[in-house]
Motif scaffolding. Sequence first.
Motif, PDB file in Angstrom:
ATOM      1  N   ASP A  83      66.233  47.052 -58.626  1.00 11.97           N
ATOM      2  CA  ASP A  83      65.351  45.712 -58.607  1.00 11.97           C
ATOM      3  C   ASP A  83      67.172  44.848 -58.206  1.00 11.97           C
ATOM      4  O   ASP A  83      67.342  44.233 -57.032  1.00 11.97           O
ATOM      5  N   ALA A  84      67.941  45.476 -59.317  1.00 12.78           N
ATOM      6  CA  ALA A  84      69.191  44.865 -59.111  1.00 12.78           C
ATOM      7  C   ALA A  84      70.555  45.319 -58.397  1.00 12.78           C
ATOM      8  O   ALA A  84      70.973  44.723 -57.497  1.00 12.78           O
ATOM      9  N   PHE A  85      69.813  46.464 -57.995  1.00 16.62           N
ATOM     10  CA  PHE A  85      70.701  46.512 -57.049  1.00 16.62           C
ATOM     11  C   PHE A  85      70.629  46.425 -55.420  1.00 16.62           C
ATOM     12  O   PHE A  85      71.302  45.947 -54.739  1.00 16.62           O
ATOM     13  N   ASN A  86      68.787  46.102 -55.172  1.00 15.77           N
ATOM     14  CA  ASN A  86      68.222  45.510 -54.045  1.00 15.77           C
ATOM     15  C   ASN A  86      68.755  44.527 -53.468  1.00 15.77           C
ATOM     16  O   ASN A  86      68.884  44.043 -52.852  1.00 15.77           O
ATOM     17  N   SER A  87      68.363  43.656 -54.542  1.00 13.15           N
ATOM     18  CA  SER A  87      69.370  42.069 -53.968  1.00 13.15           C
ATOM     19  C   SER A  87      70.915  41.443 -54.517  1.00 13.15           C
ATOM     20  O   SER A  87      71.022  41.276 -53.961  1.00 13.15           O
ATOM     21  N   SER A  88      71.868  43.285 -55.063  1.00 16.00           N
ATOM     22  CA  SER A  88      73.359  42.175 -54.793  1.00 16.00           C
ATOM     23  C   SER A  88      73.670  43.294 -53.899  1.00 16.00           C
ATOM     24  O   SER A  88      75.112  42.776 -53.424  1.00 16.00           O
ATOM     25  N   HIS A  89      73.305  44.538 -54.352  1.00 16.13           N
ATOM     26  CA  HIS A  89      73.528  45.544 -53.413  1.00 16.13           C
ATOM     27  C   HIS A  89      75.700  46.020 -53.606  1.00 16.13           C
ATOM     28  O   HIS A  89      76.052  47.099 -53.438  1.00 16.13           O
ATOM     29  N   LEU A  90      75.724  45.786 -55.322  1.00 15.68           N
ATOM     30  CA  LEU A  90      76.477  46.380 -56.060  1.00 15.68           C
ATOM     31  C   LEU A  90      76.417  47.723 -56.542  1.00 15.68           C
ATOM     32  O   LEU A  90      75.796  47.639 -56.749  1.00 15.68           O
ATOM     33  N   GLU A  91      76.737  49.062 -55.890  1.00 14.79           N
ATOM     34  CA  GLU A  91      77.317  50.208 -55.954  1.00 14.79           C
ATOM     35  C   GLU A  91      77.019  50.442 -57.611  1.00 14.79           C
ATOM     36  O   GLU A  91      76.354  51.491 -57.772  1.00 14.79           O
ATOM     37  N   VAL A  92      77.600  49.935 -58.200  1.00  7.66           N
ATOM     38  CA  VAL A  92      77.627  50.352 -59.608  1.00  7.66           C
ATOM     39  C   VAL A  92      76.031  50.387 -59.822  1.00  7.66           C
ATOM     40  O   VAL A  92      75.530  51.326 -60.428  1.00  7.66           O
ATOM     41  N   PHE A  93      75.165  49.094 -59.547  1.00  5.57           N
ATOM     42  CA  PHE A  93      73.833  49.498 -59.952  1.00  5.57           C
ATOM     43  C   PHE A  93      73.286  50.956 -59.463  1.00  5.57           C
ATOM     44  O   PHE A  93      72.154  51.348 -60.186  1.00  5.57           O
ATOM     45  N   ASN A  94      74.058  51.277 -57.939  1.00  3.51           N
ATOM     46  CA  ASN A  94      73.079  52.139 -57.608  1.00  3.51           C
ATOM     47  C   ASN A  94      73.714  53.558 -58.506  1.00  3.51           C
ATOM     48  O   ASN A  94      72.781  54.714 -58.594  1.00  3.51           O
ATOM     49  N   ASP A  95      74.887  53.508 -58.766  1.00  6.57           N
ATOM     50  CA  ASP A  95      74.698  54.854 -60.086  1.00  6.57           C
ATOM     51  C   ASP A  95      74.475  54.434 -60.620  1.00  6.57           C
ATOM     52  O   ASP A  95      73.936  55.497 -61.521  1.00  6.57           O
ATOM     53  N   ILE A  96      74.112  53.339 -61.744  1.00  7.34           N
ATOM     54  CA  ILE A  96      73.104  53.374 -62.589  1.00  7.34           C
ATOM     55  C   ILE A  96      71.730  54.187 -62.417  1.00  7.34           C
ATOM     56  O   ILE A  96      71.438  54.713 -63.252  1.00  7.34           O
ATOM     57  N   VAL A  97      71.458  53.791 -61.140  1.00  2.95           N
ATOM     58  CA  VAL A  97      70.119  54.117 -60.963  1.00  2.95           C
ATOM     59  C   VAL A  97      69.365  55.803 -60.959  1.00  2.95           C
ATOM     60  O   VAL A  97      69.262  56.175 -61.482  1.00  2.95           O
ATOM     61  N   LYS A  98      71.211  56.396 -60.354  1.00  4.17           N
ATOM     62  CA  LYS A  98      71.261  57.533 -60.516  1.00  4.17           C
ATOM     63  C   LYS A  98      70.671  58.602 -61.864  1.00  4.17           C
ATOM     64  O   LYS A  98      70.801  59.347 -61.848  1.00  4.17           O
ATOM     65  N   LEU A  99      71.679  58.214 -62.705  1.00  6.72           N
ATOM     66  CA  LEU A  99      72.093  58.214 -64.101  1.00  6.72           C
ATOM     67  C   LEU A  99      70.417  58.453 -64.274  1.00  6.72           C
ATOM     68  O   LEU A  99      70.534  59.689 -65.231  1.00  6.72           O
ATOM     69  N   ASN A 100      70.354  57.028 -64.897  1.00 10.21           N
ATOM     70  CA  ASN A 100      68.697  56.669 -65.012  1.00 10.21           C
ATOM     71  C   ASN A 100      67.441  57.948 -64.399  1.00 10.21           C
ATOM     72  O   ASN A 100      66.692  58.522 -65.502  1.00 10.21           O
ATOM     73  N   LYS A 101      67.559  58.394 -63.169  1.00 15.49           N
ATOM     74  CA  LYS A 101      66.896  59.339 -62.536  1.00 15.49           C
ATOM     75  C   LYS A 101      67.584  60.620 -63.506  1.00 15.49           C
ATOM     76  O   LYS A 101      66.330  61.385 -63.409  1.00 15.49           O
ATOM     77  N   ILE A 102      67.987  61.048 -63.527  1.00 13.24           N
ATOM     78  CA  ILE A 102      68.452  62.087 -63.569  1.00 13.24           C
ATOM     79  C   ILE A 102      68.071  62.434 -65.406  1.00 13.24           C
ATOM     80  O   ILE A 102      67.362  63.890 -65.843  1.00 13.24           O
ATOM     81  N   ALA A 103      68.202  60.953 -66.226  1.00 16.01           N
ATOM     82  CA  ALA A 103      67.892  61.433 -67.715  1.00 16.01           C
ATOM     83  C   ALA A 103      66.245  61.435 -67.859  1.00 16.01           C
ATOM     84  O   ALA A 103      65.860  62.088 -68.541  1.00 16.01           O
ATOM     85  N   ILE A 104      65.331  60.544 -66.343  1.00 16.05           N
ATOM     86  CA  ILE A 104      64.127  61.145 -66.379  1.00 16.05           C
ATOM     87  C   ILE A 104      63.545  62.382 -66.272  1.00 16.05           C
ATOM     88  O   ILE A 104      62.873  62.943 -66.996  1.00 16.05           O
ATOM     89  N   GLU A 105      64.820  63.197 -65.097  1.00 12.74           N
ATOM     90  CA  GLU A 105      64.236  64.534 -65.095  1.00 12.74           C
ATOM     91  C   GLU A 105      64.491  65.079 -65.973  1.00 12.74           C
ATOM     92  O   GLU A 105      63.782  66.204 -66.417  1.00 12.74           O
ATOM     93  N   LYS A 106      65.892  65.007 -66.692  1.00 12.31           N
ATOM     94  CA  LYS A 106      66.087  65.930 -67.778  1.00 12.31           C
ATOM     95  C   LYS A 106      65.487  65.456 -68.945  1.00 12.31           C
ATOM     96  O   LYS A 106      65.790  66.336 -70.042  1.00 12.31           O
TER      97      LYS A 106
END
Length: 85
Positions: free
Chosen positions: A54-77
């Motif tokens: 949600d933070a990325f979608n509302s702000s479009h700051l790449e740092v939020f997208n980077d954390i989303v990617k890490l979050n997805k890895i954490a879920i997968e692993k």
Amino acid sequence: LAELILTNNQYADLSNSGAFEKINKNLGTLIDEYEDESIKGRKNLATTLAFFSDAFNSSHLEVFNDIVKLNKIAIEKETGIFFYF
């Protein structure tokens, strides 16, 4: 190990976004300066994924997208996200 090293500006964006306060309130965590904190478990990781997406979608700051990617890895692993500021 997937790692994200933040610039001062990225940290300021995160700190000023209110995302950590929302996560802390909902999960009972203490993500803050000079604190070590982790988020583990599928349910908690799903919560943080929603907040950071949600933070990325509302702000479009790449740092939020980077954390989303890490979050997805954490879920997968089936591991966690660890914060050290």
